[in-house]
Design an enzyme around this catalytic site. Structure first.
Site, PDB file in Angstrom:
ATOM      1  N   THR A 116       9.753  -7.927 -12.382  1.00  0.00           N
ATOM      2  CA  THR A 116       9.077  -9.224 -12.525  1.00  0.00           C
ATOM      3  C   THR A 116       7.994  -9.361 -11.459  1.00  0.00           C
ATOM      4  OG1 THR A 116      11.124 -10.141 -13.392  1.00  0.00           O
ATOM      5  CG2 THR A 116       9.482 -11.732 -12.614  1.00  0.00           C
TER       6      THR A 116
ATOM      7  N   ASN B 277      -6.891   4.033  10.015  1.00  0.00           N
ATOM      8  CA  ASN B 277      -6.306   2.803  10.553  1.00  0.00           C
ATOM      9  C   ASN B 277      -6.184   2.813  12.076  1.00  0.00           C
ATOM     10  OD1 ASN B 277      -4.318   4.787   9.504  1.00  0.00           O
ATOM     11  ND2 ASN B 277      -2.856   3.538  10.634  1.00  0.00           N
TER      12      ASN B 277
ATOM     13  N   GLY C  82       0.821  -1.207   0.000  1.00  0.00           N
ATOM     14  CA  GLY C  82       0.000   0.000   0.000  1.00  0.00           C
ATOM     15  C   GLY C  82       0.856   1.259   0.000  1.00  0.00           C
TER      16      GLY C  82
ATOM     17  N   GLN D  23      -7.481  -0.001   4.652  1.00  0.00           N
ATOM     18  CA  GLN D  23      -8.213  -0.645   5.761  1.00  0.00           C
ATOM     19  C   GLN D  23      -9.604  -1.133   5.367  1.00  0.00           C
ATOM     20  OE1 GLN D  23      -7.187  -1.541   8.756  1.00  0.00           O
ATOM     21  NE2 GLN D  23      -5.165  -0.599   8.663  1.00  0.00           N
TER      22      GLN D  23
ATOM     23  N   CYS E  50       2.855   1.301  13.033  1.00  0.00           N
ATOM     24  CA  CYS E  50       4.045   1.870  12.416  1.00  0.00           C
ATOM     25  C   CYS E  50       4.825   2.706  13.430  1.00  0.00           C
ATOM     26  CB  CYS E  50       3.650   2.729  11.226  1.00  0.00           C
ATOM     27  SG  CYS E  50       2.483   1.895  10.180  1.00  0.00           S
TER      28      CYS E  50
ATOM     29  N   ALA F 226      -2.590  -6.516   0.512  1.00  0.00           N
ATOM     30  CA  ALA F 226      -3.139  -7.864   0.745  1.00  0.00           C
ATOM     31  C   ALA F 226      -3.064  -8.308   2.206  1.00  0.00           C
ATOM     32  CB  ALA F 226      -2.402  -8.875  -0.136  1.00  0.00           C
ATOM     33  N   HIS F 227      -2.023  -7.869   2.921  1.00  0.00           N
ATOM     34  CA  HIS F 227      -1.867  -8.414   4.285  1.00  0.00           C
ATOM     35  C   HIS F 227      -2.906  -7.874   5.267  1.00  0.00           C
ATOM     36  CE1 HIS F 227       0.286  -5.106   6.553  1.00  0.00           C
ATOM     37  NE2 HIS F 227       0.591  -4.718   5.344  1.00  0.00           N
TER      38      HIS F 227
END
Ligand code: PLP
Length: 374
Positions: free
Chosen positions: A237, A151, A71, A179, A326, A200-201
């Site tokens: 990639t 968040n 993100g 979120q 964070c 994704a997490h």
């Protein structure tokens, strides 16, 4: 000792089905999606099916979904290219945003001399939309960057209304939806938003992968160079196992959305009722209309107990957060709570308790008992 994980706004446990999917891709589908041989073509097909599935879940077109590493990268990309390539001269944001937006805006102010305006935030943590309209009356090429769900407090922005306001004032609209993606329905055909980002997490997928929704013909340009991946918008990639895992996690989340929502809402109500009983002087930061996955609560504890609270809970196997993850390890008050709490209340402990469908009532009982023993 039973582990109690109530820090799901920080990150979430990965769905077993996602681990299975990722293991399969890592084991069998190791071809480079850019290779023209059959292994490469198989990987390319997984990549594009993942994109299509994510797009369908958000009611977007596949070409509008661009994979990123997280993100933070997606937020940086959108903001920087909006200034550098779309000639945005001003960013309107709020002091409640994630640092991935706040710090990026400050760097862009320094690098490009753009103007940054902060929209007022009400004591409830909500963005003052009247002030936003006032700020937008200035005729400067503007990007509005406001997060969907905060968040730390779970305060929700009305994406539909802000989209209309931005459209009426010809401003671009970016929303950090990290979120909310996977936790509430987002219909990108209905919303007037130009860019959103996801990670994704936060929805039971793997760490280190996310995506940006970039509306067709937006003109956004790449941040990285060196490859034609992602239509030249994001060289490098593709992390195929991560992307396939993310697509699976998003599908599982949206397929079970109603069941997960009602389970989590029940847990949140249960916790609030227990807090009312055991700590009647508690306060909910960010208002009672906060997003269902987050409860930011100020507890009526002394300053001495405040310093020890997370440590004490951790010793009992309970993971919650004080402010944003964070900032963990830092004793600075959270920049979000700093905006909405009085000096007196900032000295008291505020806990961010954030839920997932994996939580149970027993988790809540263990947490409340642990808080009572402090
Ligand atoms: N934006 C918000 C609102 C978040 O909660 C987070 C993660 O804490 C991020 C951005 C950063 O996402 P990532 O961890 O994928 O870089």
């Amino acid at each position: 000792m039973k582990k109690v994980y109530l820090d799901n706004a920080s990150t979430t446990a990965v769905y077993p089905e996602v681990i299975q999917e990722m293991t399969k891709v890592l084991t069998e589908d190791y071809g480079n999606p850019s290779s023209t041989h059959s292994l490469g073509r198989k990987s390319k097909s997984i990549l594009e099916l993942s994109r299509k599935s994510i797009a369908q879940n958000m009611n977007a077109t596949a070409q509008e979904i661009i994979f990123t590493s997280c993100g933070t990268e997606a937020n940086n990309w959108v903001l920087r290219s909006a200034v550098k390539d779309l000639k945005v001269k001003r960013i309107i944001t709020s002091k409640m945003e994630h640092h991935a937006v706040l710090y990026t805006a400050l760097v862009l102010e320094k690098d490009f001399g753009i103007q940054i305006d902060y929209v007022h935030v009400k004591p409830s943590g909500e963005v003052d939309l009247t002030h936003l309209v006032e700020l937008l009356s200035q005729e400067t090429k503007t990007l509005v960057s406001l997060m969907h769900v905060n968040n730390e407090t779970g305060t929700v922005l009305d994406l539909e209304r802000v989209g209309v306001i931005c459209q009426e004032h010809s401003a671009l609209f970016h929303s950090d939806t990290v979120q909310s993606v996977g936790k509430t329905a987002i219909d990108l055909q209905k919303l007037s938003v130009d860019f959103i980002v996801a990670s994704a997490h936060k929805f039971h997928g793997p760490k280190g992968v996310g995506f940006a929704f970039v509306r067709k013909n937006s003109g956004l340009q790449p941040l990285f160079f060196g490859g034609e991946q992602e239509k030249g918008l994001r060289a490098g990639t593709e992390a195929l196992h991560q992307i396939a895992g993310m697509a699976k996690a998003l599908s599982l989340s949206y397929n079970c959305l109603e069941a997960h929502q009602s389970h989590i809402l029940d847990l949140k109500k249960y916790l609030i009722s227990k807090l009312e009983l055991e700590f009647p002087d508690h306060k909910i930061n960010g208002g009672s209309d906060a997003f269902y996955t987050i409860l930011n609560v100020l507890l009526p504890f002394s300053e001495a107990k405040t310093a020890m609270i997370l440590f004490h809970l951790d010793m009992k196997g309970i993971a919650v957060s004080r402010g944003s993850a964070c900032q963990s390890g830092s004793i600075k008050p959270s920049h979000v709570l700093l905006e909405i709490l009085s000096e007196e209340d900032l000295k008291k402990p505020s806990l961010r308790i954030s839920f997932s469908h994996f939580n149970t009532k027993e988790d809540i009982d263990i947490l409340v008992e642990a808080l009572k023993s402090i």
